[in-house]
Design a protein around this motif. Structure first.
Motif, short mmCIF file in Angstrom:
data_model
loop_
_atom_site.label_atom_id
_atom_site.label_comp_id
_atom_site.label_asym_id
_atom_site.label_seq_id
_atom_site.Cartn_x
_atom_site.Cartn_y
_atom_site.Cartn_z
N MET A 1 -35.22 -30.34 -4.61
CA MET A 1 -35.40 -31.78 -4.40
C MET A 1 -34.74 -32.17 -3.08
O MET A 1 -33.65 -32.72 -3.05
N LEU A 13 -37.98 -41.81 -11.49
CA LEU A 13 -38.75 -40.58 -11.28
C LEU A 13 -37.86 -39.36 -11.37
O LEU A 13 -38.23 -38.34 -11.91
N ARG A 14 -36.65 -39.52 -10.79
CA ARG A 14 -35.73 -38.39 -10.81
C ARG A 14 -35.35 -38.05 -12.24
O ARG A 14 -35.28 -36.89 -12.62
N SER A 17 -38.27 -36.10 -13.63
CA SER A 17 -38.50 -34.75 -13.10
C SER A 17 -37.34 -33.82 -13.42
O SER A 17 -37.50 -32.61 -13.41
N SER A 18 -36.18 -34.40 -13.72
CA SER A 18 -35.05 -33.52 -14.01
C SER A 18 -35.10 -33.03 -15.46
O SER A 18 -34.35 -32.16 -15.85
N PRO A 20 -38.14 -31.80 -17.24
CA PRO A 20 -39.60 -31.60 -17.28
C PRO A 20 -40.16 -31.39 -18.70
O PRO A 20 -41.23 -31.88 -19.01
N THR A 23 -40.28 -34.72 -20.51
CA THR A 23 -41.29 -35.57 -19.88
C THR A 23 -42.69 -35.14 -20.29
O THR A 23 -43.53 -35.95 -20.67
N SER A 24 -42.94 -33.80 -20.26
CA SER A 24 -44.29 -33.37 -20.60
C SER A 24 -44.59 -33.61 -22.08
O SER A 24 -45.71 -33.97 -22.43
N GLU A 330 -39.62 -45.93 -15.98
CA GLU A 330 -39.81 -44.59 -16.53
C GLU A 330 -40.97 -44.60 -17.53
O GLU A 330 -41.83 -43.72 -17.51
#
Ligand SMILES: Nc1ncnc2c1ncn2[C@@H]1O[C@H](COP(=O)(O)OP(=O)(O)OP(=O)(O)O)[C@@H](O)[C@H]1O
Ligand SMILES: [Mg+2]
Lengths: 870, 259
Positions: A1, A13-14, A17-18, A20, A23-24, A330
């Motif tokens: 990053m 966003l961070r 993405s931190s 994953p 989030t998925s 988010e």
């Protein structure tokens, strides 16, 4: 990053993405929910568009259409044609007669198909009789080869659709033989048309011929099924004038006829399927509701996990508003990602499911249109649901104190609504219970109320879960110790320590299990009722049918066959319930099943709702005339019970029939009444037989006899003989197919729930990295850590399973309500003990499987890092 | 001398069910601009509580706190947050960095939260990273830094808004003595070179000797203070002597009474 943050909000966003995996998983849950909703809406649109397209094209440029007032397609006399033509404003009135027949070459392959819309023949040919001289002023026949029909009204010439002709190996200039009322007739194929306009009807299996020819083939001399009216141009151009003409026509024709706008026909057929489509939408909405709940859970969990980080942001000066925004951004990013993916997946899903929907609804779905508004709508739905679900968690994040950042151990978030939360929970559950079981709402609002109560119930259950965890943990602790060793006991204790977190995971499991149990119970109840009905009401060994009307005497001939023990004739007739107020014609169309009270009881019986009633007594009553048995659905829809009267439109005006019993009947969407054939003859002039049910003498094999009878009579009388076993199998198969779709939707809910469980457990582990590192430093082995996580999850699985069972029974009730109110079927609630067991077992399995990855992650927490850093 | 921070008759009680804990009982405390003050006292004497109140992290039970002209005790949460964001820098024993951000991003965080354009502050941030000696590790995440390095990131973050005051709670409590010394020297330097006002809680006499003035707290009250001379070893000895004497006094004195 390598890129640095450009703004505070980029922090959202961070955050995503931190983590994953989380989030998925969350995005995947949103994706599935959106996909299901979009797929269902695409399929429904496609089905509707197909139906409207066919009828619009067939109607051509006609402004108005005249049909029998009872049921569209029933014949009426052609004498009214001249009356219509004389009416001012009418430019042209075109007669149409249509009916069904078969190619003589296919008479033996004839069979009955079953679909949600009712039964229909598999390979029938639609006869469409027109006035060749004038019809092209209204309809476009796109000639591909040959020429149009000759102008005379009685030539034995025919137009076929090129695709159909090719399929059946029929060629231009040759003769085709079709079945007629008296035997067979030969027609010369003079032209081939494209599958458009009138050629779209019956999926292209249509024979367009002169009116007189059609009338004689169908034995409908002097009768029409439809008149298309072209109004004078000035009238056609003004909706108001056209409406006036429509009313003039209606009053000129009087009772017995109805004047429609051409589009109405498509609408009526579309409405037949509406219930099934609404059913699909209902379940997709439930899937979305469940998805919303899980998103809420995930976000709450995210907040719990990030309490320290949020406290720190507050410490260095982030305002409460900024924290709320951070959470919502988010959510928005996840919502957009999930919805975009869901839109793509939904389109694929629609294509995959459309075939099966086409079978169930018996509608060929033309190329699935991907509606732009549907896509936009589903994107907005996905985003909206995600944002709304994140609102409450965001609000909780707002109240995190900056001091949280300074605690060496994160303080667990309190239960929602504080100490009295569980009281609110009980209240909500009670409300949902009352709404579902005790308060008799009007049918129209029952489904929305059912949906809302699902949500209320979920909310209530989540509020109650926390107070049950303490006692549950104490009860489970010994078992956990035995199963997982000392680490197991610690795992169970963990559960109690972070009860808010536990409550969320338990809630997620609960929803998944409830979905399984709810769908299973609903399917099971339905299947039990259908099977019972199929076994009892569809009695006998053989069904003898014909595409042409049969006479009663044929039954006597059948009876003289050495293999036949009993024969009973049945006649079906669509009838209309006498109009009450402004209810529309669809919901008033009922199938009248005419039986012969003398012989019926020897072959089949009725399935009464009130088990104290018996078939013999009912048959005696029916024999007296003017009496009916009504289906549970009719009873439900029209609020009727034994002893009431049902008013039907008959040839002799409105007649009051007395209801002598309520029976379970799934034919014709449940809108069925059973009466005597004598009544059908007396009040509706219907004397022919649609079907004979046959019971064989003992020792005869139905399959063998079916073949023999068909060979014996088939040629001369065009009859088809089907074994009852085959027919039952067909009905059951259709039911299974219809439910397969619901199962797909239910399964989606379960998968979403499983994703939720993995998510919450993973967060558990992340949040506790430090603590787990501490335990490892104290000498806990990796195996012990893994067992600790598995034990914790297992204990949550047990509790979630118990809650899921209770909630599942509620959900089943909502599902049945949905089926009843929108599907028209009234299904009795059957408890399925296995479903409870299966649901609970799945809770355990899911809890262990979902914990595997988190347990593995926990076992590999690096001790040093975990205890050194945050 | 200009007063930047003033606490008047500040009390703080924690209610724990039936029991009321008197963490602070009427504390008067002022800090002048550019001053480096250490707060000392035995464990449980209320040091952290006082620091939290001064930083607007918690609300007082009674009394008044004025920071850089703002009456903290009369502001709502939003207003206090804005004062904290622009006027106060925090340093804690646990470094409280965001794990998913790099060292540089952690330093810039307060500016981001304030909606500032980072490009305008690029030089300033570079300067701070240089000051704390982390220019070459700016792209490292917290878990790739040692404890001392993490604390230096926290210091740079505390200074990034040019706050009116830096509040530090045992900033060296989690570090070895050599690293601790470096951190303290850093604070001393920011006071000398940047004229940064600092209030630091500690129970280490060596750490306190870096301050200009040491305030002693006991049972929620200010019981005395000492001005350092600049001679480090003499100051340490003076502080230790003071602590020893006050301990003896406490043993002899009766239990403090609360009204
Ligand atoms: N949130 C709280 N709830 C209840 N009591 C508290 C709370 N925070 C602090 N206290 C009590 O207030 C008193 C002062 O605590 P404080 O943390 O300020 O002490 P301290 O001087 O910082 O001690 P140490 O040197 O050990 O950090 C203690 O008796 C403590 O138990
Ligand atoms: Mg302290």
């Amino acid at each position: 990053m390598a890129s640095t943050l450009s703004s505070f909000h980029a922090l959202a966003l961070r955050n995503l993405s931190s983590r994953p995996v989380r989030t998925s998983l969350t995005a995947l849950g949103i994706m599935l929910g959106v996909a299901v909703v979009l797929a269902v809406s695409i399929i429904n649109d496609g089905t509707l568009a197909s139906i409207h397209h066919i009828f619009d094209e067939a109607a051509g440029r006609a402004d108005l259409m005249i049909t029998n007032s009872g049921v569209i397609g029933e014949p009426f006399t052609d004498e009214i044609l001249s009356r219509i033509r004389r009416l001012p404003g009418v430019q042209l009135a075109l007669p149409v007669v249509s009916g069904r027949t078969l190619l003589a070459s296919e008479a033996d392959k004839w069979g009955l198909e079953v679909s949600v819309g009712g039964t229909h023949t598999a390979n029938d040919l639609l006869i469409f009789g027109i006035d060749p001289a004038h019809d092209r002023q209204v309809r476009d026949y796109e000639l591909v080869a040959g020429r149009f029909l000759p102008a005379e009204i009685d030539s034995y010439s025919v137009l076929l659709v090129d695709e159909y002709a090719e399929d059946k190996k029929l060629s231009l200039g040759k003769d085709i033989a079709v079945l007629s009322a008296t035997g067979q007739e030969k027609l010369r194929v003079v032209g081939l048309i494209a599958k458009s306009g009138p050629g779209l009807q019956n999926n292209g299996a249509v024979a367009i011929m002169p009116l007189k020819t059609a009338q004689s083939l169908l034995d409908m001399h002097g009768e029409l099924t439809q008149i298309d009216v072209l109004a004078n141009p000035d009238i056609a151009a003004s909706p108001r004038k056209l409406e006036a003409l429509k009313e003039d026509l209606a009053s000129a024709l009087g009772h017995g006829y109805q004047v429609l706008y051409p589009a109405a026909r498509g609408q009526i057929v579309a409405r037949m399927l509406a219930s099934y489509q609404t059913g699909l939408s209902f379940f997709s909405a439930v899937a979305l509701f469940v998805g919303a709940f899980l998103i809420y859970n995930t976000f709450t969990m995210t907040i719990v996990e990030r309490t320290r980080a949020i406290g720190m942001l507050r410490l260095v000066g982030a305002t409460q508003r900024q924290i709320v925004m951070l959470v919502l951004i988010e959510a928005a990013v996840l919502g957009i990602l999930g919805s975009l993916a869901g839109t793509g997946f939904g389109i694929l899903l629609a294509q995959g499911l459309s075939r099966s929907v086409a079978t169930v609804t018996n509608t060929e779905i033309r190329a699935l249109r991907i509606p732009l508004d549907g896509v936009v709508w589903s994107l907005l739905t996905g985003l909206g649901v995600t944002l709304i679900s994140a609102l409450l968690p965001a609000w909780r994040a707002r109240s995190i104190s900056p001091l949280e950042a300074l605690r060496s151990y994160a303080r667990p978030l309190g239960a929602p609504l504080g100490r009295t939360g569980w009281l609110w929970g009980c209240l909500l559950i009670l409300l949902a219970y009352l709404a579902l079981y005790r308060i008799p709402f009007r049918p129209e609002v029952q489904v929305p109320i059912g949906m809302v109560s699902v949500f209320v119930l979920l909310l209530g259950a989540t509020l109650v879960v926390p107070i049950t965890i303490g006692p549950a943990e104490r009860t489970l602790r010994p078992a956990m110790r035995i199963l997982y060793g000392g680490a197991g006991q610690l795992g169970a204790a963990n559960m109690r320590r972070a009860w808010a977190r536990t409550a969320l995971t338990v809630g997620t499991l609960m929803v998944g299990i409830a979905m399984i149990i709810g769908i299973q119970t609903m399917t099971h109840s339905f299947e039990l009722d259908i099977n019972h009905w199929v076994q009892t009401a569809i009695g006998g060994d053989l069904y003898v049918r014909s595409p042409l009307p049969m006479r009663e005497e044929f039954g006597t001939r059948l009876l003289s066959d050495p293999a036949v023990a009993e024969v009973s004739p049945i006649t079906y007739q669509q009838v209309q319930r006498a109009r009450q107020g402004n209810s529309d014609s669809f919901s008033n169309t009922i199938l009248f099943v005419g039986i012969d009270p003398q012989t019926y009881g020897r072959i089949a019986s009725f399935v009464f709702e009130d088990s104290s009633q018996d078939t013999a007594q009912a048959l005696k009553e029916l024999a007296q005339g003017g009496r009916l048995l009504i289906s549970v659905t009719v009873a439900d829809r029209y609020a009727l019970q034994t002893g009431d009267t049902l008013a039907l439109e008959t040839r002799r005006g409105v007649v009051q029939f007395q209801v002598v019993g309520v029976v379970v009947d799934f034919s014709s969407q449940g809108y069925v009444v059973t009466g005597s054939r004598a009544d059908l003859a007396r009040y509706f002039g219907e004397r022919t037989v649609d079907q004979f049910i046959v019971r064989l003498k003992p020792g005869y094999d139905p399959r063998v006899e079916a073949k023999r009878l068909e060979d014996h009579y088939g040629k001369s009388r065009h009859i088809a003989v089907e074994t009852a076993a085959d027919f039952r199998a067909k009905v059951t198969r259709l039911a299974a197919q219809a439910f397969a779709l619901f199962d797909v939707l239910g399964l989606t809910g379960v998968v979403i729930a499983a994703l939720g469980v993995v998510n919450t457990l993973l967060m558990n582990v992340f949040e506790r990295q430090r603590e787990i590192g501490g335990l490892r430093s104290l000498g806990m082995t990796r195996g012990q850590v893994a067992r600790m996580i598995l034990a914790e999850s297992g204990a949550m699985g047990i509790i979630g399973g118990v809650f899921g069972m209770f909630f599942g029974l509620f959900l089943a009730r909502v599902f049945l309500l949905g089926v009843q109110e929108i599907g028209g079927y009234t299904v009795r609630y059957h408890l399925l003990p296995q479903a409870l067991g299966v649901g609970w077992a799945i809770a355990l399995i899911v809890s262990q499987l979902a914990a595997l990855y988190p347990a593995q992650k926990a076992a590999h927490v690096r001790i040093v890092e975990a205890i050194q850093h945050e | 001398m200009m007063t930047i921070l003033e606490a008047r008759r500040v009390t703080k009680q924690y209610r724990m069910g039936e029991v009321t804990v008197h963490a602070l009982s009427g504390v008067d405390f002022t800090v002048a601009k550019g001053e480096f003050v250490a707060i000392m006292g035995p464990s449980g004497s209320g040091k952290s509580t006082l620091l939290h109140l001064l930083g607007g992290l918690d609300s007082v039970s009674d009394g008044e706190i004025t920071l850089a002209g703002h009456r903290l005790t009369q502001l709502n949460d939003n207003q206090v947050t804005l004062v904290r964001r622009r006027n106060i820098g925090f340093i804690f024993q646990f470094f409280n960095l965001l794990p998913m951000l790099t060292a540089e991003e952690n330093v810039a965080l307060p500016l981001l939260i304030d909606g500032q354009n980072l490009n305008a502050h690029r030089e300033h941030i570079d300067h701070l990273l240089q000051l704390v000696g982390l220019a070459d590790r700016r792209h490292h995440k917290p878990d790739q830094l040692s404890g001392g390095e993490q604390q230096r990131v926290a210091i740079a973050r505390a200074l990034v808004t040019n706050p009116a005051i830096v509040l530090a709670d045992e900033p060296t409590g989690n570090l070895d003595s050599k690293t601790g010394e470096e951190i303290l020297r850093l604070l001393r330097r920011s006071c000398d070179e940047l004229h940064q006002t600092i209030v630091m809680v500690t129970h280490d006499a060596r750490a306190a000797s870096f301050a200009d003035r040491v305030v002693f707290l006991m049972d929620g009250r200010v019981v005395g203070q000492l001005r350092t001379t600049g001679d480090r070893s003499a100051d340490i000895r003076a502080i230790q002597r003071y602590l020893r004497e006050s301990e003896e006094r406490a043993v002899l004195a009766p239990e403090p009474q609360h009204p």
